[in-house]
Scaffold this motif. Structure first.
Motif, PDB file in Angstrom:
ATOM      1  N   GLU A 150      -2.859   3.216  -0.921  1.00  0.00           N
ATOM      2  CA  GLU A 150      -1.705   3.299  -0.015  1.00  0.00           C
ATOM      3  C   GLU A 150      -0.630   2.293  -0.439  1.00  0.00           C
ATOM      4  O   GLU A 150       0.564   2.613  -0.463  1.00  0.00           O
ATOM      5  N   LYS A 151      -1.050   1.083  -0.799  1.00  0.00           N
ATOM      6  CA  LYS A 151      -0.097   0.057  -1.216  1.00  0.00           C
ATOM      7  C   LYS A 151       0.528   0.404  -2.569  1.00  0.00           C
ATOM      8  O   LYS A 151       1.743   0.235  -2.782  1.00  0.00           O
ATOM      9  N   LEU A 152      -0.280   0.900  -3.499  1.00  0.00           N
ATOM     10  CA  LEU A 152       0.245   1.262  -4.815  1.00  0.00           C
ATOM     11  C   LEU A 152       1.208   2.437  -4.751  1.00  0.00           C
ATOM     12  O   LEU A 152       2.113   2.561  -5.589  1.00  0.00           O
ATOM     13  N   SER A 153       1.038   3.298  -3.751  1.00  0.00           N
ATOM     14  CA  SER A 153       1.889   4.482  -3.633  1.00  0.00           C
ATOM     15  C   SER A 153       3.251   4.167  -3.027  1.00  0.00           C
ATOM     16  O   SER A 153       4.138   5.025  -3.035  1.00  0.00           O
ATOM     17  N   ASP A 154       3.425   2.956  -2.533  1.00  0.00           N
ATOM     18  CA  ASP A 154       4.733   2.546  -2.013  1.00  0.00           C
ATOM     19  C   ASP A 154       5.756   2.628  -3.149  1.00  0.00           C
ATOM     20  O   ASP A 154       5.560   2.017  -4.210  1.00  0.00           O
ATOM     21  N   PRO A 155       6.857   3.360  -2.978  1.00  0.00           N
ATOM     22  CA  PRO A 155       7.841   3.511  -4.059  1.00  0.00           C
ATOM     23  C   PRO A 155       8.422   2.188  -4.555  1.00  0.00           C
ATOM     24  O   PRO A 155       8.883   2.101  -5.701  1.00  0.00           O
ATOM     25  N   GLN A 156       8.369   1.156  -3.701  1.00  0.00           N
ATOM     26  CA  GLN A 156       8.895  -0.150  -4.101  1.00  0.00           C
ATOM     27  C   GLN A 156       7.859  -1.005  -4.834  1.00  0.00           C
ATOM     28  O   GLN A 156       8.189  -2.075  -5.338  1.00  0.00           O
ATOM     29  N   ALA A 157       6.610  -0.543  -4.892  1.00  0.00           N
ATOM     30  CA  ALA A 157       5.566  -1.289  -5.597  1.00  0.00           C
ATOM     31  C   ALA A 157       5.602  -0.931  -7.078  1.00  0.00           C
ATOM     32  O   ALA A 157       5.416   0.221  -7.462  1.00  0.00           O
ATOM     33  N   THR A 158       5.847  -1.925  -7.921  1.00  0.00           N
ATOM     34  CA  THR A 158       5.975  -1.667  -9.360  1.00  0.00           C
ATOM     35  C   THR A 158       5.001  -2.470 -10.214  1.00  0.00           C
ATOM     36  O   THR A 158       4.892  -2.218 -11.415  1.00  0.00           O
ATOM     37  N   LEU A 159       4.314  -3.435  -9.613  1.00  0.00           N
ATOM     38  CA  LEU A 159       3.411  -4.294 -10.378  1.00  0.00           C
ATOM     39  C   LEU A 159       2.194  -4.643  -9.532  1.00  0.00           C
ATOM     40  O   LEU A 159       2.322  -4.932  -8.339  1.00  0.00           O
ATOM     41  N   VAL A 186      -1.819   3.971 -12.989  1.00  0.00           N
ATOM     42  CA  VAL A 186      -1.112   4.967 -13.795  1.00  0.00           C
ATOM     43  C   VAL A 186      -0.610   6.098 -12.908  1.00  0.00           C
ATOM     44  O   VAL A 186       0.536   6.566 -13.044  1.00  0.00           O
ATOM     45  N   LYS A 187      -1.438   6.543 -11.987  1.00  0.00           N
ATOM     46  CA  LYS A 187      -1.061   7.626 -11.082  1.00  0.00           C
ATOM     47  C   LYS A 187       0.202   7.288 -10.299  1.00  0.00           C
ATOM     48  O   LYS A 187       1.074   8.146 -10.097  1.00  0.00           O
ATOM     49  N   HIS A 188       0.316   6.030  -9.880  1.00  0.00           N
ATOM     50  CA  HIS A 188       1.446   5.644  -9.028  1.00  0.00           C
ATOM     51  C   HIS A 188       2.505   4.831  -9.786  1.00  0.00           C
ATOM     52  O   HIS A 188       3.376   4.217  -9.156  1.00  0.00           O
ATOM     53  N   HIS A 189       2.438   4.824 -11.116  1.00  0.00           N
ATOM     54  CA  HIS A 189       3.469   4.194 -11.957  1.00  0.00           C
ATOM     55  C   HIS A 189       3.608   2.701 -11.654  1.00  0.00           C
ATOM     56  O   HIS A 189       4.726   2.172 -11.552  1.00  0.00           O
ATOM     57  N   VAL A 190       2.478   2.044 -11.522  1.00  0.00           N
ATOM     58  CA  VAL A 190       2.444   0.605 -11.259  1.00  0.00           C
ATOM     59  C   VAL A 190       1.834  -0.103 -12.472  1.00  0.00           C
ATOM     60  O   VAL A 190       0.731   0.232 -12.909  1.00  0.00           O
ATOM     61  N   LEU A 191       2.551  -1.055 -13.033  1.00  0.00           N
ATOM     62  CA  LEU A 191       2.077  -1.823 -14.178  1.00  0.00           C
ATOM     63  C   LEU A 191       1.049  -2.854 -13.714  1.00  0.00           C
ATOM     64  O   LEU A 191       1.189  -3.443 -12.639  1.00  0.00           O
ATOM     65  N   ASN A 221      -1.279   0.416 -20.068  1.00  0.00           N
ATOM     66  CA  ASN A 221      -0.494   0.095 -18.871  1.00  0.00           C
ATOM     67  C   ASN A 221      -0.828  -1.295 -18.352  1.00  0.00           C
ATOM     68  O   ASN A 221      -0.906  -1.522 -17.154  1.00  0.00           O
ATOM     69  N   SER A 222      -1.017  -2.248 -19.281  1.00  0.00           N
ATOM     70  CA  SER A 222      -1.421  -3.576 -18.825  1.00  0.00           C
ATOM     71  C   SER A 222      -0.851  -4.690 -19.681  1.00  0.00           C
ATOM     72  O   SER A 222      -0.528  -4.515 -20.854  1.00  0.00           O
ATOM     73  N   ILE A 223      -0.770  -5.845 -19.028  1.00  0.00           N
ATOM     74  CA  ILE A 223      -0.447  -7.117 -19.669  1.00  0.00           C
ATOM     75  C   ILE A 223      -1.546  -8.076 -19.222  1.00  0.00           C
ATOM     76  O   ILE A 223      -1.866  -8.142 -18.035  1.00  0.00           O
ATOM     77  N   THR A 224      -2.141  -8.801 -20.168  1.00  0.00           N
ATOM     78  CA  THR A 224      -3.237  -9.707 -19.824  1.00  0.00           C
ATOM     79  C   THR A 224      -2.891 -11.134 -20.228  1.00  0.00           C
ATOM     80  O   THR A 224      -2.443 -11.376 -21.352  1.00  0.00           O
ATOM     81  N   CYS A 225      -3.103 -12.053 -19.311  1.00  0.00           N
ATOM     82  CA  CYS A 225      -2.876 -13.480 -19.580  1.00  0.00           C
ATOM     83  C   CYS A 225      -4.216 -14.188 -19.717  1.00  0.00           C
ATOM     84  O   CYS A 225      -5.068 -14.093 -18.818  1.00  0.00           O
ATOM     85  N   VAL A 226      -4.402 -14.882 -20.834  1.00  0.00           N
ATOM     86  CA  VAL A 226      -5.650 -15.587 -21.098  1.00  0.00           C
ATOM     87  C   VAL A 226      -5.338 -16.978 -21.642  1.00  0.00           C
ATOM     88  O   VAL A 226      -4.214 -17.253 -22.077  1.00  0.00           O
ATOM     89  N   ALA A 227      -6.364 -17.841 -21.644  1.00  0.00           N
ATOM     90  CA  ALA A 227      -6.192 -19.200 -22.164  1.00  0.00           C
ATOM     91  C   ALA A 227      -7.551 -19.880 -22.249  1.00  0.00           C
ATOM     92  O   ALA A 227      -8.470 -19.530 -21.513  1.00  0.00           O
TER      93      ALA A 227
END
Length: 389
Positions: A150-159, A186-191, A221-227
């Protein structure tokens, strides 16, 4: 053990964020360890320091090779050199990526409770945090996938800002869960932006799963931060890597990090990770063994001695999430009371959102210091309960 993790090292008067507290206080809050780093790291930094010239520096090929080899051998994930971008830290990377990959007033989805600084990176940049609350069932956190979708399907949710493994609860997300998250995004176009800084701090015999390794959807469809900063206790050196498999996304991330001037290393920032990953494996294995014994000690102590609290079982990180809801839902008040009356300095669960009535304790210290902290915790909670009756 080859390495002595029982040594009580005095960290006062060293400019330590953690230990810059009054003499009677015992800080068990911010996430760094009270152990010296792996000898190989110290030796590499000292050797470079002895050169005596500290000019501008570059990221050498060895830095890329160290990350590639470590993730291949430790985490069964083949990383191409081009996917790696240097950054001065995971939090600077997250903030920069939020600025570059979203616009003002858009929404960033987080599953709470979660690392409190995520909210700084979101809100300080004029974006909105959209919470999907994790469900605590029989002492285990689970994702409410209906709510998450439901949260990912919000049109304003992009990440989606993911914590893998999860801080503060120490949860290792399994492959099936991560794949489901990836498919929904991917379904809801959220990175997906995955913070995996705690990935090397796991129960012996357990493995974390890199988000980008799970499926094609997750990879592209991802960015990963590691250290290596948490695992090898070198946060003050300010070094991290951003892994971006997709070329188009990588170009944008690279431009963002360079625009924000967080993509160039200090003189030790490339040297320390190479030493850690190439020569610190044995040390890290022993650290994890010691930390697991600390976790068992803390869990058993709380079960036995503090009837109004419950330790949430975790298999990753050196952070213990403590359920004190039988005592109070006002964890800020409880945290302040314990610090004032016993000197034990913990993290207040409310800061992590969906953490009312919880405390977070850092277990990465010699066992004698841990036992001192647990006794102070018992004294503080018992006194709080007695005073509030």
């Amino acid at each position: 053990m080859k390495y002595n993790f029982d040594e009580l090292i005095d960290r006062r008067d060293t400019g330590s964020l953690k230990w810059d507290v009054p003499e009677n206080e015992l800080p068990m809050w911010v996430a760094d360890m009270d152990f010296r780093t792996a000898p190989a790291v110290t030796e590499a930094v000292a050797a470079r320091a002895s050169h005596g010239i500290f000019g501008y520096t570059v990221v050498p090929d060895e830095w890329y090779e160290a990350y590639q080899l470590w993730w291949s051998s430790r985490h069964h994930f083949e990383i191409q050199k081009d996917w790696l971008i240097f950054c001065t830290g995971v939090v600077p990377a997250i903030s920069s990526i939020v600025r570059k990959m979203t616009t003002v007033a858009e929404k960033v989805v987080v599953m709470t409770p979660v690392y409190n600084i995520f909210f700084n990176s979101i809100l300080n940049n004029g974006r909105n945090a959209l919470e999907s609350r994790l469900l605590l069932k029989d002492g285990v956190y689970e994702i409410d996938f209906d709510d998450l979708e439901e949260k990912l399907s919000d049109p304003q949710a992009t990440l989606l800002l993911l914590c893998n493994p999860q801080n503060p609860a120490g949860k290792i997300w399994d492959r099936e869960t991560l794949e489901r998250i990836g498919d929904l995004c991917v379904k809801h176009h959220v990175l997906v932006l995955s913070d995996e800084i705690h990935c090397d701090l796991v129960k012996p015999g357990e493995e974390y799963v890199p988000f980008a390794s799970v499926s094609e959807n997750c990879r592209r469809n991802s960015i990963t931060c590691v250290a290596p900063t948490k695992a090898f206790n070198i946060a003050g050196i300010q070094t991290s890597a951003v892994i971006v498999p997709d070329e188009t996304i990588r170009h944008k991330v690279n431009r963002g990090l360079n625009t924000d001037e967080v993509a160039e290393p200090n003189i030790f920032a490339a040297i320390a990770p190479v030493a850690a990953f190439m020569h610190g494996g044995e040390w890290l294995d022993e650290v994890n063994q010691y930390l697991w014994e600390n976790r068992k000690t803390a869990e058993e102590y709380i079960d036995r001695e503090i009837t109004d609290a419950m330790a949430i079982r975790g298999k990753a990180t050196y952070l213990l999430w403590i359920d004190c809801r039988k005592v109070t839902l006002d964890s800020a008040d409880l945290c302040s009371y314990i610090r004032k009356h016993t000197g034990l300095y913990l993290s207040n669960g409310e800061e992590y959102h969906n953490g009312d009535g919880f405390l977070r304790m850092n277990l990465a210290c010699p066992r004698k210091r841990l036992l001192d902290g647990l006794k102070r915790l018992k004294t503080g909670i018992e006194s709080y309960v007695s005073e509030k009756k």
